[in-house]
Design a protein around this motif. Sequence first.
Motif, PDB file in Angstrom:
ATOM      1  N   THR A 222       0.780  -1.251  -0.007  1.00  0.00           N
ATOM      2  CA  THR A 222       0.002   0.049  -0.061  1.00  0.00           C
ATOM      3  C   THR A 222       0.751   1.221   0.137  1.00  0.00           C
ATOM      4  OG1 THR A 222      -1.736  -1.339   1.363  1.00  0.00           O
ATOM      5  CG2 THR A 222      -1.778   1.223   1.339  1.00  0.00           C
ATOM      6  N   GLY A 223       0.428   2.304  -0.727  1.00  0.00           N
ATOM      7  CA  GLY A 223       1.309   3.230  -0.923  1.00  0.00           C
ATOM      8  C   GLY A 223       2.438   3.314  -1.733  1.00  0.00           C
ATOM      9  N   CYS A 224       2.645   2.511  -2.574  1.00  0.00           N
ATOM     10  CA  CYS A 224       3.686   2.321  -3.624  1.00  0.00           C
ATOM     11  C   CYS A 224       3.328   2.145  -4.878  1.00  0.00           C
ATOM     12  CB  CYS A 224       4.356   0.852  -3.174  1.00  0.00           C
ATOM     13  SG  CYS A 224       5.299   0.510  -1.726  1.00  0.00           S
ATOM     14  N   SER A 225       3.887   3.033  -5.810  1.00  0.00           N
ATOM     15  CA  SER A 225       3.606   3.107  -7.186  1.00  0.00           C
ATOM     16  C   SER A 225       4.622   1.754  -7.742  1.00  0.00           C
ATOM     17  CB  SER A 225       3.890   4.263  -7.808  1.00  0.00           C
ATOM     18  OG  SER A 225       5.204   4.726  -7.608  1.00  0.00           O
TER      19      SER A 225
ATOM     20  N   ALA B 168      16.205   0.896  -0.312  1.00  0.00           N
ATOM     21  CA  ALA B 168      16.081   0.513  -1.593  1.00  0.00           C
ATOM     22  C   ALA B 168      16.394  -1.028  -1.744  1.00  0.00           C
ATOM     23  CB  ALA B 168      16.956   0.974  -2.495  1.00  0.00           C
ATOM     24  N   GLY B 169      15.919  -1.756  -2.747  1.00  0.00           N
ATOM     25  CA  GLY B 169      16.262  -3.067  -2.814  1.00  0.00           C
ATOM     26  C   GLY B 169      15.987  -3.431  -4.350  1.00  0.00           C
TER      27      GLY B 169
ATOM     28  N   THR C 170      13.374  -2.674  -9.096  1.00  0.00           N
ATOM     29  CA  THR C 170      14.071  -1.757  -8.411  1.00  0.00           C
ATOM     30  C   THR C 170      12.849  -0.706  -7.305  1.00  0.00           C
ATOM     31  OG1 THR C 170      16.084  -1.814  -9.524  1.00  0.00           O
ATOM     32  CG2 THR C 170      15.738   0.062  -7.769  1.00  0.00           C
ATOM     33  N   TRP C 171      13.014  -1.047  -5.975  1.00  0.00           N
ATOM     34  CA  TRP C 171      12.312  -0.394  -5.122  1.00  0.00           C
ATOM     35  C   TRP C 171      12.920   0.793  -4.219  1.00  0.00           C
ATOM     36  CZ3 TRP C 171       7.058  -2.394  -5.497  1.00  0.00           C
ATOM     37  CH2 TRP C 171       6.985  -3.606  -6.206  1.00  0.00           C
ATOM     38  N   ILE C 172      12.404   1.769  -4.082  1.00  0.00           N
ATOM     39  CA  ILE C 172      12.846   2.921  -3.452  1.00  0.00           C
ATOM     40  C   ILE C 172      11.934   3.470  -2.242  1.00  0.00           C
ATOM     41  CG2 ILE C 172      14.032   5.401  -3.454  1.00  0.00           C
ATOM     42  CD1 ILE C 172      14.795   4.649  -6.217  1.00  0.00           C
TER      43      ILE C 172
ATOM     44  N   ALA D 146      12.378   3.051 -11.307  1.00  0.00           N
ATOM     45  CA  ALA D 146      12.000   2.478  -9.987  1.00  0.00           C
ATOM     46  C   ALA D 146      10.732   2.637  -9.564  1.00  0.00           C
ATOM     47  CB  ALA D 146      13.080   2.902  -8.758  1.00  0.00           C
ATOM     48  N   ASN D 147       9.976   1.721  -8.685  1.00  0.00           N
ATOM     49  CA  ASN D 147       9.011   1.787  -7.995  1.00  0.00           C
ATOM     50  C   ASN D 147       9.036   2.585  -6.512  1.00  0.00           C
ATOM     51  OD1 ASN D 147       7.572  -0.278  -9.564  1.00  0.00           O
ATOM     52  ND2 ASN D 147       9.248  -1.453  -8.847  1.00  0.00           N
ATOM     53  N   TYR D 148       8.079   3.191  -6.118  1.00  0.00           N
ATOM     54  CA  TYR D 148       8.174   4.259  -5.116  1.00  0.00           C
ATOM     55  C   TYR D 148       7.692   4.035  -3.885  1.00  0.00           C
ATOM     56  CZ  TYR D 148      10.965   7.004  -8.286  1.00  0.00           C
ATOM     57  OH  TYR D 148      11.881   7.479  -9.385  1.00  0.00           O
TER      58      TYR D 148
END
Length: 339
Positions: free
Chosen positions: A19-22, A274-275, A313-315, A335-337
């Motif tokens: 939730t809250g991630c694009s 991040a990951g 990739t997630w930030i 990336a995804n945020y």
Amino acid sequence: MKKITALCLGLCLLLAALTGCSKQEEEPSSQIESTPAPVTEQEPFEIGLVQYVQHAALDTVRENFMSRLEEWGYDDTKVEITCEDAQGDEAKLAEICQGFVEEEVDLIAAISTPAAKAAMKAAQGTDVTVIFAAVSDPQEDLGITNPETPSGNVTGVSSQTDVTKTVDLAKQATPAIQTLGLLHSGEDTASAAAAQAKTYAESLGLTVVEKPFSTGEELPQAMADLCAQADAILTANDSLVAASAEAVAQAAREAGKPWYASGDGQLVQQGALAGVSVDYAQVGSSCADLVVERLAGRPVKELPVVFFGEPQTWINQAAQTAVGVEFPQELLDTANYCG
């Protein structure tokens, strides 16, 4: 689903789908090629669902597994699901899986590598199908020699992510780091990922400091020691770290150290900087697709193990602000945020 008969012992059915991630869409490399046969009038199928431990990534797998079954029309007249959590206890895990076999369930859905191993052992020599989700390396961890045409009664969905990609991400985002700290438990998957990360990081000229731990009680001190010695922290495929994600994130934030999490985008949602990871929501949905195919009568050998393509990739933007890291624009563009 209007209602699924679920004796979810010890589980809170949390909605934890980032939730809250694009996020970008990611396609698995093995797809279900045919539409399952329509569900016919018969006694409800019985599924035993077992989860090794409760944390955001595995909860997301479970939630999306359930909702995907709903999309296929498997309501409580067609399937009965007994859902249990081993709370990180391998002895309890074995007991749960053996109980499912003794109850003669049609299928065990096993979330995580330890759960899959326990389910396979319990189901050996029986007609019970095991379909796993979130297993990092099915070939190495479960002995599945041919994922394209699985033998026996076991198939599932891999969450395999190359830990070296997260090491590369750390070097790209924080090029000044000289010492990389590896935090990991004694879990086989976590230890193997840490060993791979160490070898690769040292080949890049980094000094590596390891802090293994055995229990959740030992983790805070291990993390504190590591923050005092390393420029950045890395974790990979570790259920015990995931179960204490908030404590790890707080320690990293207070020390001003970037925490990189490989193989679990949910940890970025919970505070890692991040990951690189697959999307665990899709892992759960793909597992449900395999279950529907199996219940429709398709043999396991025609249900390839699902692997996902290029990981994402997630930030975490809040963590980025807290530690003052500036990511390269080319990384930000894809990336995804979260946060």
